[in-house]
Each structure stands twice: as structure tokens, then as C-alpha cells.
Motif scaffolding. Structure first.
Motif, mmCIF file in Angstrom:
data_model
loop_
_atom_site.group_PDB
_atom_site.id
_atom_site.type_symbol
_atom_site.label_atom_id
_atom_site.label_comp_id
_atom_site.label_asym_id
_atom_site.label_seq_id
_atom_site.Cartn_x
_atom_site.Cartn_y
_atom_site.Cartn_z
ATOM 1 N N ARG A 265 0.829 -1.214 0.000
ATOM 2 C CA ARG A 265 0.000 0.000 0.000
ATOM 3 C C ARG A 265 0.861 1.261 0.000
ATOM 4 O O ARG A 265 0.552 2.252 -0.671
ATOM 5 C CB ARG A 265 -0.939 -0.027 1.219
ATOM 6 N N GLU A 266 1.965 1.244 0.774
ATOM 7 C CA GLU A 266 2.853 2.402 0.765
ATOM 8 C C GLU A 266 3.471 2.617 -0.617
ATOM 9 O O GLU A 266 3.562 3.754 -1.110
ATOM 10 C CB GLU A 266 3.948 2.198 1.812
ATOM 11 N N LEU A 267 3.882 1.521 -1.262
ATOM 12 C CA LEU A 267 4.442 1.646 -2.613
ATOM 13 C C LEU A 267 3.404 2.159 -3.601
ATOM 14 O O LEU A 267 3.718 2.965 -4.483
ATOM 15 C CB LEU A 267 4.973 0.291 -3.071
ATOM 16 N N ARG A 268 2.171 1.735 -3.447
ATOM 17 C CA ARG A 268 1.128 2.216 -4.355
ATOM 18 C C ARG A 268 0.933 3.723 -4.219
ATOM 19 O O ARG A 268 0.846 4.445 -5.216
ATOM 20 C CB ARG A 268 -0.183 1.485 -4.025
ATOM 21 N N GLU A 269 0.859 4.203 -2.969
ATOM 22 C CA GLU A 269 0.672 5.648 -2.786
ATOM 23 C C GLU A 269 1.869 6.423 -3.317
ATOM 24 O O GLU A 269 1.716 7.491 -3.927
ATOM 25 C CB GLU A 269 0.454 5.948 -1.291
ATOM 26 N N THR A 270 3.072 5.916 -3.098
ATOM 27 C CA THR A 270 4.266 6.617 -3.593
ATOM 28 C C THR A 270 4.285 6.673 -5.115
ATOM 29 O O THR A 270 4.565 7.726 -5.715
ATOM 30 C CB THR A 270 5.526 5.925 -3.079
ATOM 31 N N LEU A 271 3.983 5.561 -5.771
ATOM 32 C CA LEU A 271 3.985 5.529 -7.237
ATOM 33 C C LEU A 271 2.888 6.414 -7.803
ATOM 34 O O LEU A 271 3.079 7.091 -8.821
ATOM 35 C CB LEU A 271 3.812 4.086 -7.717
ATOM 36 N N ARG A 272 1.731 6.439 -7.170
ATOM 37 C CA ARG A 272 0.673 7.315 -7.649
ATOM 38 C C ARG A 272 1.053 8.787 -7.505
ATOM 39 O O ARG A 272 0.774 9.612 -8.378
ATOM 40 C CB ARG A 272 -0.618 7.027 -6.875
ATOM 41 N N ALA A 273 1.708 9.111 -6.374
ATOM 42 C CA ALA A 273 2.141 10.495 -6.183
ATOM 43 C C ALA A 273 3.190 10.885 -7.222
ATOM 44 O O ALA A 273 3.154 11.997 -7.777
ATOM 45 C CB ALA A 273 2.686 10.678 -4.772
ATOM 46 N N GLU A 274 4.115 9.984 -7.538
ATOM 47 C CA GLU A 274 5.132 10.296 -8.552
ATOM 48 C C GLU A 274 4.503 10.487 -9.929
ATOM 49 O O GLU A 274 4.882 11.387 -10.681
ATOM 50 C CB GLU A 274 6.163 9.171 -8.592
ATOM 51 N N ALA A 276 1.452 11.503 -10.499
ATOM 52 C CA ALA A 276 0.713 12.763 -10.489
ATOM 53 C C ALA A 276 1.665 13.953 -10.647
ATOM 54 O O ALA A 276 1.377 14.908 -11.374
ATOM 55 C CB ALA A 276 -0.083 12.876 -9.191
ATOM 56 N N GLU A 277 2.814 13.905 -9.969
ATOM 57 C CA GLU A 277 3.788 14.987 -10.113
ATOM 58 C C GLU A 277 4.327 15.055 -11.540
ATOM 59 O O GLU A 277 4.538 16.139 -12.102
ATOM 60 C CB GLU A 277 4.932 14.772 -9.124
ATOM 61 N N GLY A 278 4.562 13.895 -12.153
ATOM 62 C CA GLY A 278 5.051 13.896 -13.530
ATOM 63 C C GLY A 278 4.044 14.494 -14.498
ATOM 64 O O GLY A 278 4.410 15.262 -15.398
ATOM 65 N N ARG A 284 2.678 21.843 -17.001
ATOM 66 C CA ARG A 284 3.296 23.166 -16.864
ATOM 67 C C ARG A 284 4.240 23.443 -18.035
ATOM 68 O O ARG A 284 4.300 24.558 -18.551
ATOM 69 C CB ARG A 284 4.059 23.235 -15.529
ATOM 70 N N HIS A 285 4.947 22.420 -18.447
ATOM 71 C CA HIS A 285 5.872 22.608 -19.579
ATOM 72 C C HIS A 285 5.096 22.933 -20.857
ATOM 73 O O HIS A 285 5.519 23.785 -21.646
ATOM 74 C CB HIS A 285 6.717 21.351 -19.757
ATOM 75 N N GLN A 286 3.955 22.244 -21.058
ATOM 76 C CA GLN A 286 3.169 22.533 -22.255
ATOM 77 C C GLN A 286 2.568 23.930 -22.222
ATOM 78 O O GLN A 286 2.406 24.570 -23.264
ATOM 79 C CB GLN A 286 2.064 21.478 -22.390
ATOM 80 N N MET A 287 2.217 24.409 -21.023
ATOM 81 C CA MET A 287 1.648 25.756 -20.931
ATOM 82 C C MET A 287 2.719 26.839 -21.102
ATOM 83 O O MET A 287 2.458 27.914 -21.636
ATOM 84 C CB MET A 287 0.949 25.934 -19.571
ATOM 85 N N GLU A 288 3.955 26.592 -20.677
ATOM 86 C CA GLU A 288 5.006 27.600 -20.770
ATOM 87 C C GLU A 288 5.692 27.603 -22.128
ATOM 88 O O GLU A 288 6.347 28.588 -22.502
ATOM 89 C CB GLU A 288 6.053 27.339 -19.683
#
Length: 314
Positions: A265-274, A276-278, A284-288
Motif C-alpha cells: 500500500r505504501e508503494l502504491r501511494e508513492t507511485l501514484r504520487a510520482e 501525479a507529479e510527472g 506546466r511545460h506545455q503551458m510555458e
């Protein structure tokens, strides 16, 4: 008991029940007429009470255990009710000639109410208890009888503590046995002793493969190497790189990486957060990107240094 004796016993029981039913017929019929039943209903009323008693008796002979105790309670309750109604019929002479008041079985009001309630509730109880007894009889599965061979085998397999203690045998006088006469021993020659000498067994037993003696104890097993959280996260990233977001579940990560449910479960939350950040960084890159291109286009050809600075900043 022989077959003929059983037939005679059942026939005698049927005769006794039929005679008792006929004797109780008049009392139950008159009681039913006194509580408001018409002529047809009063005629059928004895079948309701005494008929259920016969049904409960048959169910008692067929059923076993808790169901049999239930059938015995029904039989006892309806026997007591029939006895009370026959007793009241004998105490109230007006019931014999149908001259009693309608709904009046006793002079004392509480006793009259109880008797009327008893007489009117017996048909409803017959429907309920009769249906329940028939259902229990139809769903009853008799236990198979134990075969003589199985019973004999069971008795032989009992432990010694369950067997009866044998009585001690009476002591018998014993006479000391005389030793047999000694036979002359001939001296062996060295050739005979060498021929009779046993062959070495140690070498043969050493070459024989050793048989397994059971499960390997837990203390002798090699423990799997423990992995750090960084190693688990690296393995999870490599294994789930091509997975969709819907497939990124704790159970799938646990079976793939072979770890516990909590760490999965901890690995799942970490991978989902990564992930989402990606996705946020890519947005942001596409908007700039259009703004940077517009800034590059607005610069004059001579301001190459400023353009280079903007490219470095972008």
C-alpha cells in the motif's frame, strides 16, 4: 422381535388409538359447538386435536435428537389440551345436549376465557405444528447403522487406557529350571574364524543415500535477504512502468514485488504520487512552451545575447 410379533403390536396400537379417538369424539365435538363452530366444523374438530396427536406420535418414532424432543413436546401439549377439554365436557352437563350458552364453558369468567382461548387456538396450532412436523420428517436423514466389522475394528483400535483392566492371574508355583549340560567347545582354527568374520557394513551404509526424516526446522532454514524501502521502490518502479493507473493496486504490487500488504500500500501511494507529479510537470511545460516561443520571436536579430539568456532561462 419377529416380524409377526411386530405386526400384532402395531395392530394393537392402531386399535387402541382408534377406540380412544372414538371415546373422545363426543366431548371435542360438543366443545367445538359450544365455542361457535357449525355442525360440519364441530364434526371435523376431533380430527384437528387427536389427529395432530397421532401425527406427533409418528414423528416421535421417526425423528431423532432435538427434532424428536420437539415432537414429544407437541404430543404432550395436545394430549394435555384434549384431556382438559374432555374434563370440562364431563363437568358441564349442559354440553351433552347442546343446551349450554354459546361461548360459555365455565361459570367463572377467567376460567371460561381461558377454556375458550384453548379450544379456539388448537386448530391454528395444528396447522403450524403439523406443517413443521411434516417438514422435519420429510427432511430427516437417518444415520447409517454401524457394520459389525467396523464395530469390531473400532473396539480393537481403542487405546489401552479405554480397555478394561484384566484381573491378575493366580500365581502358579514354579520350580527352578536346571541349566542344560554344557557342551564341549572345540577350538576354532584361524582359517575358520577368518571365513566366519562378518563383512564390513560401514562402507556400504556410508554409500547409501540418506533418507529424509521430516520437515526442515525453522531455525535451520535460510532466511531471505531483507530489502530496504529504496530497493522495494526501485523494483516497483521497474515492474509498474508500463502499467495503467487502473492496474496500479496494492494487491498487484504485492504479488509482483513479493512483499507484505502494508508495504504494498505504501508503494502504491508513492507511485501514484510520482505519476501525479510527472503529469503536473508535463502540463506546466506545455503551458510555458508557447510563451517562450513568443518571447523568442519578439527579439530582434541583433539581440542574440538576450535570446541566449532567455533560452538558458527556459
Amino acid at each position: 422381535m419377529k416380524h409377526k410379533g411386530r405386526v400384532l403390536l402395531v395392530a394393537a396400537l392402531v386399535a387402541v388409538v382408534a377406540l380412544a379417538f372414538r371415546v373422545s369424539w363426543n366431548a371435542l365435538r360438543d366443545i367445538a359447538g359450544a365455542v361457535g363452530a357449525d355442525k360440519t366444523a364441530a364434526t371435523l374438530y376431533p380430527f384437528v386435536v387427536d389427529g395432530l396427536m397421532a401425527l406427533a406420535l409418528v414423528a416421535t418414532l421417526v425423528l431423532a435428537g432435538r427434532d424428536r424432543r420437539f415432537a414429544l413436546r407437541v404430543l404432550g401439549a395436545y394430549t394435555a389440551a384434549s384431556l382438559v377439554l374432555n374434563y370440562v365436557h364431563g363437568l358441564v352437563p349442559d354440553l351433552h345436549g347442546r343446551s349450554a350458552d354459546w361461548g360459555r364453558l365455565a361459570d367463572w369468567d377467567p376460567a371460561n376465557w381461558a377454556l375458550v382461548l384453548l379450544a379456539t387456538s388448537l386448530p391454528v396450532g395444528s396447522i403450524y405444528f403439523g406443517s413443521d412436523l411434516v417438514a422435519k420428517v420429510l427432511h430427516h436423514r437417518p444415520t447409517p447403522a454401524t457394520k459389525p466389522q467396523e464395530s469390531a475394528q473400532t473396539s480393537t483400535e481403542r487405546s489401552t487406557c479405554d480397555l478394561p483392566e484384566p484381573s491378575p492371574a493366580p500365581p502358579t508355583p514354579t520350580t527352578p529350571a536346571l541349566p542344560p549340560p554344557a557342551e564341549p567347545v572345540e577350538p576354532e582354527t584361524p582359517a575358520q574364524s577368518a571365513a566366519v568374520a562378518p563383512a564390513p557394513v560401514a562402507a556400504a551404509s556410508a554409500d547409501r543415500p540418506r533418507r529424509a526424516t521430516g520437515r526442515l526446522p525453522q531455525s535451520a532454514r535460510t532466511k531471505p535477504p531483507s530489502r530496504t524501502p529504496e530497493q522495494l521502490l526501485s523494483e516497483a518502479r521497474s515492474a509498474t512502468r508500463t502499467w495503467a493507473d487502473a492496474d496500479l493496486t496494492a494487491e498487484a504490487i504485492r504479488t509482483t514485488v513479493r512483499t507484505s500488504a502494508a508495504k504494498a500500500r505504501e508503494l502504491r501511494e508513492t507511485l501514484r504520487a510520482e505519476r501525479a507529479e510527472g503529469r503536473a510537470a508535463e502540463q506546466r511545460h506545455q503551458m510555458e512552451a508557447p510563451e517562450t516561443e513568443a518571447a523568442f520571436a519578439g527579439l530582434a536579430p541583433g539581440h542574440a545575447a538576450d535570446r541566449g539568456a532567455l533560452e538558458v532561462a527556459a
